[in-house]
Design a protein around this motif. Structure first.
Motif, mmCIF file in Angstrom:
data_model
loop_
_atom_site.group_PDB
_atom_site.id
_atom_site.type_symbol
_atom_site.label_atom_id
_atom_site.label_comp_id
_atom_site.label_asym_id
_atom_site.label_seq_id
_atom_site.Cartn_x
_atom_site.Cartn_y
_atom_site.Cartn_z
ATOM 1 N N THR A 318 0.828 -1.215 0.000
ATOM 2 C CA THR A 318 0.000 0.000 0.000
ATOM 3 C C THR A 318 0.864 1.268 0.000
ATOM 4 O O THR A 318 0.335 2.371 -0.109
ATOM 5 C CB THR A 318 -0.916 0.067 1.255
ATOM 6 O OG1 THR A 318 -0.090 0.269 2.424
ATOM 7 C CG2 THR A 318 -1.734 -1.199 1.429
ATOM 8 N N SER A 320 3.684 2.011 -1.960
ATOM 9 C CA SER A 320 4.616 2.270 -3.067
ATOM 10 C C SER A 320 4.455 3.667 -3.670
ATOM 11 O O SER A 320 5.453 4.317 -3.973
ATOM 12 C CB SER A 320 4.487 1.186 -4.133
ATOM 13 O OG SER A 320 3.164 1.169 -4.607
ATOM 14 N N ILE A 321 3.250 4.153 -3.842
ATOM 15 C CA ILE A 321 3.107 5.505 -4.435
ATOM 16 C C ILE A 321 3.509 6.548 -3.407
ATOM 17 O O ILE A 321 4.232 7.511 -3.714
ATOM 18 C CB ILE A 321 1.670 5.759 -4.949
ATOM 19 C CG1 ILE A 321 1.277 4.717 -6.004
ATOM 20 C CG2 ILE A 321 1.555 7.156 -5.557
ATOM 21 C CD1 ILE A 321 -0.139 4.845 -6.530
ATOM 22 N N SER A 322 3.069 6.358 -2.183
ATOM 23 C CA SER A 322 3.386 7.313 -1.122
ATOM 24 C C SER A 322 4.889 7.564 -1.010
ATOM 25 O O SER A 322 5.334 8.701 -0.833
ATOM 26 C CB SER A 322 2.826 6.791 0.198
ATOM 27 O OG SER A 322 3.390 7.488 1.258
ATOM 28 N N SER A 339 -2.289 1.850 -4.645
ATOM 29 C CA SER A 339 -0.991 1.152 -4.634
ATOM 30 C C SER A 339 -1.197 -0.349 -4.435
ATOM 31 O O SER A 339 -0.560 -1.164 -5.100
ATOM 32 C CB SER A 339 -0.110 1.651 -3.487
ATOM 33 O OG SER A 339 0.184 2.993 -3.623
ATOM 34 N N SER A 343 -0.337 -3.285 -7.091
ATOM 35 C CA SER A 343 0.591 -4.368 -6.745
ATOM 36 C C SER A 343 -0.050 -5.719 -7.060
ATOM 37 O O SER A 343 0.598 -6.617 -7.613
ATOM 38 C CB SER A 343 0.963 -4.253 -5.262
ATOM 39 O OG SER A 343 1.429 -5.461 -4.785
ATOM 40 N N ASP A 388 2.541 5.553 -12.981
ATOM 41 C CA ASP A 388 4.002 5.347 -13.099
ATOM 42 C C ASP A 388 4.610 6.347 -14.070
ATOM 43 O O ASP A 388 5.645 6.947 -13.805
ATOM 44 C CB ASP A 388 4.309 3.925 -13.603
ATOM 45 C CG ASP A 388 4.098 2.908 -12.497
ATOM 46 O OD1 ASP A 388 3.973 3.335 -11.336
ATOM 47 O OD2 ASP A 388 4.031 1.706 -12.805
#
Ligand code: CAA
Length: 444
Positions: A318, A320-322, A339, A343, A388
């Motif tokens: 949860t 990865s974007i943060s 996120s 994933s 991305d």
């Protein structure tokens, strides 16, 4: 009633990037690992000089409407959640609707518009409002647009500076949704707290360490409320997206949460073989002894295989974007959900019918924990996202450029700064009107 929830989601990141270990840490004289390992952040997103909460929100909404083939008539409600508003009367949603009306045939004159405020939790509250509106049958077949948009900027040299961010999440709430269905299972933890506030000021006053304690206390209260009506066994939920001011905060919340939801379950018994049962307050003469025992239990729990497996599966995806964008305040928990879904899509995991436990938080303070069920169209929806690419295309600021762009967004300064990127196919802030209102235009 058919199910109601998030039918589509779109993300718009601020177009500039501040690299924390490479650019910010050296300028601050800090060890880069304070950011990457301690806070868990690689970079912050920033708005370019022509971007603000309206442009980012409208751009995310336009992307969503285009992708879903929607016209203004299909939308009966527009709610914007933000803690970066620049007007105490006119809501951001009117500006967003004005932007969208520049590019679509028709208008939003029959849509109910509003603005939701309760720090970062207002994005989830707006989602709840939209759900209630549809569930009550007042939507006349139309969907609701919920936009969480913020420029989460802190004063220069303040403790929060490393956790800044800027971006918007637009969500379409509808019947028979494609991404997740919301449920009646909710819990709240809410109290009058003075941890983070903006009393008529742009940059927040923050008691950073206290804000972390309040976050954990209200989350725990919300979890207890949630448990009074639904199960919280760790295996019941595929992912647990948290409000993420920075991933290090979620690391702390995850450990406390796991201890709580594993208590009195088969998992506690299994883990007890290695590190003993969780301390119970009634077994101690005083609070101090109990707290010491809890601390020691948590240190052990963190190292168990059961906890680490759960964290790697339910929490880590949860974040990865943060890690790449920092805090988006109202949008933060919603990018945590995205996120997780991204994933799952990347690893080919089947998710339809699985449940998410979503933990939202707003300073001041309130937490909401609710359950959602993943719907059949989730994969197609998240695979349509361009997050991305958006992150890759951000302009990488030098420290000196960062200082100038921070000044350009400071409402108390009148600084002329050239834009760093070229707008294309998006709304931009184009100037000011006769009553000091902001003017926007669409750039082809
Ligand atoms: N290597 C590895 N780790 C390091 C390190 C190094 N060289 N140097 C420091 N660290 C670790 C620290 O040990 C710490 O981790 P732990 O808490 O696990 O011990 C972490 O990095 C951060 O270091 P500090 O505590 O020294 O950092 P700080 O005091 O400068 O700032 C903060 C932390 C107070 C949270 C600050 O970022 C802040 O004020 N943020 C804004 C408020 C906020 O985000 N609060 C969160 C809860 S409130 C909320 O969620 C609402 C919201 O969105 C604002």
């Amino acid at each position: 009633m058919t199910s109601v929830g998030i039918d589509a989601v779109e993300i718009w990141t601020g177009k500039l990037k501040l690299d924390l270990p490479e650019t910010f840490a050296p300028a601050q004289g800090d060890d880069p690992e304070k950011y990457t390992k301690g806070l868990g952040l690689e970079a912050s997103s920033f708005p370019d000089t022509y971007e603000d909460i309206v442009t980012m929100g409208a751009n995310a909404a336009k992307r969503l409407m285009d992708r879903k083939g929607l016209a203004p008539d299909d939308v009966g409600r527009i709610d914007v959640a933000t803690e970066s508003a620049f007007d105490n009367s006119k809501p951001v949603s009117t500006y967003v609707a004005g932007c969208l009306e520049q590019v679509y045939d028709g208008d939003f004159h029959h849509a109910n518009k509003g603005e939701r405020k309760f720090a970062c939790i207002s994005g989830t509250q707006a989602l709840d409002d939209a759900y209630n509106w549809i569930a009550a049958g007042r939507n006349r077949g139309r969907a609701a647009l919920v936009i969480a948009t913020d420029t989460a900027l802190y004063a220069r040299d303040s403790s929060g500076e490393a956790t800044q961010g800027a971006g918007a999440v637009a969500m379409l709430i509808d019947e028979d949704p494609s991404v997740v269905a919301l449920s009646h299972e909710q819990g709240y933890g809410s109290a009058d707290e003075t941890d983070f506030l903006k009393p008529q000021q742009q940059f927040p006053s923050v008691d950073g360490k206290r804000s972390m304690q309040v976050y954990l206390a209200r989350m725990r209260e919300a979890l207890e409320d949630f448990e009074s009506q639904a199960s919280t066994h760790p295996e019941d939920f595929a992912y647990v997206p948290f409000h993420t001011p920075f991933p290090g905060m979620v690391r702390k919340a995850g450990l406390l949460g796991y201890r709580h939801i594993a208590r009195n379950t088969d998992l506690e018994t299994e883990i007890a073989e290695e590190i003993g049962r969780q301390p119970r307050e009634e077994d101690f003469d005083d609070r101090e002894g109990y707290e010491e025992a809890i601390q020691s239990y948590m240190d052990d729990l963190k190292r168990t295989e059961q906890y680490q497996d759960w964290y790697d599966a339910a929490i880590e995806p949860t974040l990865s974007i943060s890690r790449q964008v920092g805090n988006w305040y109202t949008g933060s928990v919603h990018i945590a959900r995205v996120s997780a879904l991204l994933s799952a899509a990347e690893t080919g995991r089947g998710l339809t019918g699985d449940r998410l436990l979503v933990a939202s938080y707003g300073s001041g303070a309130q937490a909401e924990i609710h359950a959602e069920t993943v719907r059949e169209g989730w994969r197609e929806e998240v695979e349509a996202l361009t997050v991305d690419e958006q992150l890759r295309r951000r302009y990488d600021l030098t420290f000196e450029e960062y200082e100038r762009v921070h000044d350009a967004h400071n409402h108390d300064l009148d600084t002329e700064v050239e834009e760093f990127t070229q707008p294309s196919g998006e709304f931009v802030h184009a100037g000011w009107g006769r009553m000091n209102e902001r003017k926007y235009e669409y750039v082809e």
